[in-house]
Design a protein around this motif. Structure first.
Motif, PDB file in Angstrom:
ATOM      1  N   LEU A   1       0.843  -1.201   0.000  1.00 48.34           N
ATOM      2  CA  LEU A   1       0.000   0.000   0.000  1.00 48.34           C
ATOM      3  C   LEU A   1       0.876   1.247   0.000  1.00 48.34           C
ATOM      4  CD1 LEU A   1      -2.765  -1.073   2.523  1.00 48.34           C
ATOM      5  CD2 LEU A   1      -3.047  -0.699   0.078  1.00 48.34           C
ATOM      6  N   SER A   2       0.405   2.268  -0.681  1.00 49.24           N
ATOM      7  CA  SER A   2       1.182   3.496  -0.796  1.00 49.24           C
ATOM      8  C   SER A   2       0.286   4.707  -0.549  1.00 49.24           C
ATOM      9  CB  SER A   2       1.781   3.595  -2.200  1.00 49.24           C
ATOM     10  OG  SER A   2       0.731   3.774  -3.147  1.00 49.24           O
ATOM     11  N   THR A   3       0.914   5.855  -0.538  1.00 48.09           N
ATOM     12  CA  THR A   3       0.176   7.106  -0.402  1.00 48.09           C
ATOM     13  C   THR A   3      -0.851   7.240  -1.525  1.00 48.09           C
ATOM     14  OG1 THR A   3       2.117   8.121   0.603  1.00 48.09           O
ATOM     15  CG2 THR A   3       0.446   9.615  -0.238  1.00 48.09           C
ATOM     16  N   GLN A   4      -0.497   6.780  -2.717  1.00 51.56           N
ATOM     17  CA  GLN A   4      -1.413   6.858  -3.849  1.00 51.56           C
ATOM     18  C   GLN A   4      -2.683   6.033  -3.596  1.00 51.56           C
ATOM     19  OE1 GLN A   4       1.903   6.328  -4.174  1.00 51.56           O
ATOM     20  NE2 GLN A   4       2.492   8.274  -5.086  1.00 51.56           N
ATOM     21  N   ASP A   5      -2.552   4.875  -2.961  1.00 49.76           N
ATOM     22  CA  ASP A   5      -3.717   4.049  -2.638  1.00 49.76           C
ATOM     23  C   ASP A   5      -4.653   4.784  -1.680  1.00 49.76           C
ATOM     24  OD1 ASP A   5      -3.052   1.563  -4.064  1.00 49.76           O
ATOM     25  OD2 ASP A   5      -1.426   1.399  -2.599  1.00 49.76           O
ATOM     26  N   ILE A   6      -4.063   5.433  -0.688  1.00 55.75           N
ATOM     27  CA  ILE A   6      -4.861   6.157   0.304  1.00 55.75           C
ATOM     28  C   ILE A   6      -5.542   7.363  -0.352  1.00 55.75           C
ATOM     29  CG2 ILE A   6      -4.765   7.439   2.472  1.00 55.75           C
ATOM     30  CD1 ILE A   6      -2.390   5.651   3.240  1.00 55.75           C
ATOM     31  N   ARG A   7      -4.806   8.043  -1.214  1.00 65.43           N
ATOM     32  CA  ARG A   7      -5.369   9.199  -1.927  1.00 65.43           C
ATOM     33  C   ARG A   7      -6.505   8.748  -2.855  1.00 65.43           C
ATOM     34  NH1 ARG A   7      -0.980  11.565  -3.466  1.00 65.43           N
ATOM     35  NH2 ARG A   7      -1.044  13.167  -1.884  1.00 65.43           N
ATOM     36  N   ALA A   8      -6.292   7.668  -3.615  1.00 68.39           N
ATOM     37  CA  ALA A   8      -7.301   7.161  -4.550  1.00 68.39           C
ATOM     38  C   ALA A   8      -8.575   6.731  -3.821  1.00 68.39           C
ATOM     39  CB  ALA A   8      -6.740   5.994  -5.364  1.00 68.39           C
TER      40      ALA A   8
ATOM     41  N   LEU B   1      -0.867   5.586   6.908  1.00 71.62           N
ATOM     42  CA  LEU B   1      -0.082   4.693   6.052  1.00 71.62           C
ATOM     43  C   LEU B   1       0.900   3.875   6.886  1.00 71.62           C
ATOM     44  CD1 LEU B   1       0.706   3.610   3.285  1.00 71.62           C
ATOM     45  CD2 LEU B   1       2.264   5.563   3.041  1.00 71.62           C
ATOM     46  N   LYS B   2       1.547   4.513   7.864  1.00 77.70           N
ATOM     47  CA  LYS B   2       2.478   3.794   8.743  1.00 77.70           C
ATOM     48  C   LYS B   2       1.764   2.654   9.474  1.00 77.70           C
ATOM     49  CE  LYS B   2       6.121   7.039   9.906  1.00 77.70           C
ATOM     50  NZ  LYS B   2       6.765   7.781  10.989  1.00 77.70           N
ATOM     51  N   ARG B   3       0.532   2.937   9.958  1.00 81.04           N
ATOM     52  CA  ARG B   3      -0.209   1.892  10.675  1.00 81.04           C
ATOM     53  C   ARG B   3      -0.617   0.763   9.733  1.00 81.04           C
ATOM     54  NH1 ARG B   3      -4.039   5.046  15.039  1.00 81.04           N
ATOM     55  NH2 ARG B   3      -2.316   5.926  16.202  1.00 81.04           N
TER      56      ARG B   3
ATOM     57  N   GLN C   1       0.995  -0.252   7.240  1.00 76.22           N
ATOM     58  CA  GLN C   1       2.213  -1.029   7.027  1.00 76.22           C
ATOM     59  C   GLN C   1       2.636  -1.766   8.289  1.00 76.22           C
ATOM     60  OE1 GLN C   1       4.694   2.117   5.498  1.00 76.22           O
ATOM     61  NE2 GLN C   1       4.009   1.767   3.394  1.00 76.22           N
ATOM     62  N   MET C   2       2.576  -1.083   9.433  1.00 76.97           N
ATOM     63  CA  MET C   2       3.002  -1.682  10.692  1.00 76.97           C
ATOM     64  C   MET C   2       2.191  -2.928  11.028  1.00 76.97           C
ATOM     65  SD  MET C   2       3.394   0.058  14.479  1.00 76.97           S
ATOM     66  CE  MET C   2       1.702   0.453  14.765  1.00 76.97           C
ATOM     67  N   PHE C   3       0.874  -2.891  10.732  1.00 72.49           N
ATOM     68  CA  PHE C   3       0.019  -4.019  11.047  1.00 72.49           C
ATOM     69  C   PHE C   3      -0.202  -4.936   9.837  1.00 72.49           C
ATOM     70  CE2 PHE C   3      -1.417  -0.766  14.212  1.00 72.49           C
ATOM     71  CZ  PHE C   3      -0.839  -1.383  15.308  1.00 72.49           C
ATOM     72  N   ARG C   4       0.595  -4.695   8.790  1.00 70.42           N
ATOM     73  CA  ARG C   4       0.595  -5.521   7.585  1.00 70.42           C
ATOM     74  C   ARG C   4      -0.809  -5.730   7.015  1.00 70.42           C
ATOM     75  NH1 ARG C   4       3.545 -11.102   7.807  1.00 70.42           N
ATOM     76  NH2 ARG C   4       5.035  -9.911   8.965  1.00 70.42           N
ATOM     77  N   ILE C   5      -1.511  -4.643   6.842  1.00 69.28           N
ATOM     78  CA  ILE C   5      -2.833  -4.697   6.233  1.00 69.28           C
ATOM     79  C   ILE C   5      -2.639  -4.609   4.729  1.00 69.28           C
ATOM     80  CG2 ILE C   5      -5.018  -3.445   5.964  1.00 69.28           C
ATOM     81  CD1 ILE C   5      -4.666  -2.710   8.987  1.00 69.28           C
ATOM     82  N   GLY C   6      -3.099  -5.612   4.021  1.00 68.01           N
ATOM     83  CA  GLY C   6      -2.884  -5.699   2.586  1.00 68.01           C
ATOM     84  C   GLY C   6      -3.966  -5.002   1.782  1.00 68.01           C
ATOM     85  N   HIS C   7      -3.767  -5.032   0.468  1.00 68.28           N
ATOM     86  CA  HIS C   7      -4.693  -4.377  -0.458  1.00 68.28           C
ATOM     87  C   HIS C   7      -6.132  -4.851  -0.272  1.00 68.28           C
ATOM     88  CE1 HIS C   7      -2.153  -1.999  -3.162  1.00 68.28           C
ATOM     89  NE2 HIS C   7      -1.217  -2.885  -2.901  1.00 68.28           N
TER      90      HIS C   7
END
Length: 194
Positions: A128-135, A166-168, A170-176
């Motif tokens: 996941l990236s910033t672009q995913d969160i923005r989209a 985004l950090k969370r 990634q930290m909790f390994r939440i996938g797409h």
């Protein structure tokens, strides 16, 4: 016969006495109180000891001081697990106060049953990236903040600003898939209420 309380083996880190009282009404557990948002060295030492012997769950208020405490402890004791109560669940019934001590017993139990454990930095790349969160409409726009809070509640990672969100993830390994399912549920709920 009254039902037995849920037993939590880990020590639960809370902010103060009121939070301890609320947690003990909800579950059978031991707590460590931070006694303020600066988290003194002796409290960090207790948390480190508890983490090495029993494990630790951080359960702080869903506000700036609570998030600051969570960040301080997470940096000092990275192995801590995290439990989150939404801002809505943390509001007092009488309108005064906002925090763990004001949450319903069921909300505290649910938060502790939905604990998230962080993963090591080497394993944090979930794609996941910033672009995913923005989209997904969670970074910009009139409803981004509220939508981000709702998605955070669905994923049991709490509210955070865009960068921390985004950090969370990634930290909790939440996938797409998990992320997009939560976003879809929130968007569907928005549609139903409009």
């Amino acid at each position: 016969m009254t039902p037995s309380k849920m037993i939590v083996e880990e020590c639960i880190v809370v902010e103060g006495r009121g939070d301890t009282a609320a947690v003990k009404q909800a579950v059978d557990a031991d707590t460590i109180e931070t006694v303020g948002s600066s988290v003194p060295a002796h409290v960090i030492a207790q948390i480190k000891l508890a983490a090495s012997r029993r494990g630790v769950i951080i359960l702080t208020d869903p506000d700036y001081p609570g998030e600051r405490i969570r960040r301080i402890i997470s940096e000092a004791v990275p192995a801590c697990k995290h439990a989150f109560i939404s801002k809505q669940e943390a509001k007092a019934a009488r309108g005064k106060g906002n925090g763990v001590e004001h949450a319903r017993i069921d909300a505290i139990r649910e938060a502790l049953a939905s604990v998230r454990a962080p993963v090591g930095r080497a394993q944090q790349n979930n794609g996941l990236s910033t672009q995913d969160i923005r989209a997904a409409g969670l970074l910009a726009g009139p409803d981004a903040r509220e939508r981000r809070a709702l998605v955070g509640d669905r994923l049991n990672i709490g509210y955070a600003n865009g960068k921390q969100f985004l950090k969370r993830l990634q930290m909790f390994r939440i996938g797409h898939e998990e992320f997009h399912e939560a976003v879809a549920e929130v968007l569907q709920q928005e549609e139903e209420h409009s």
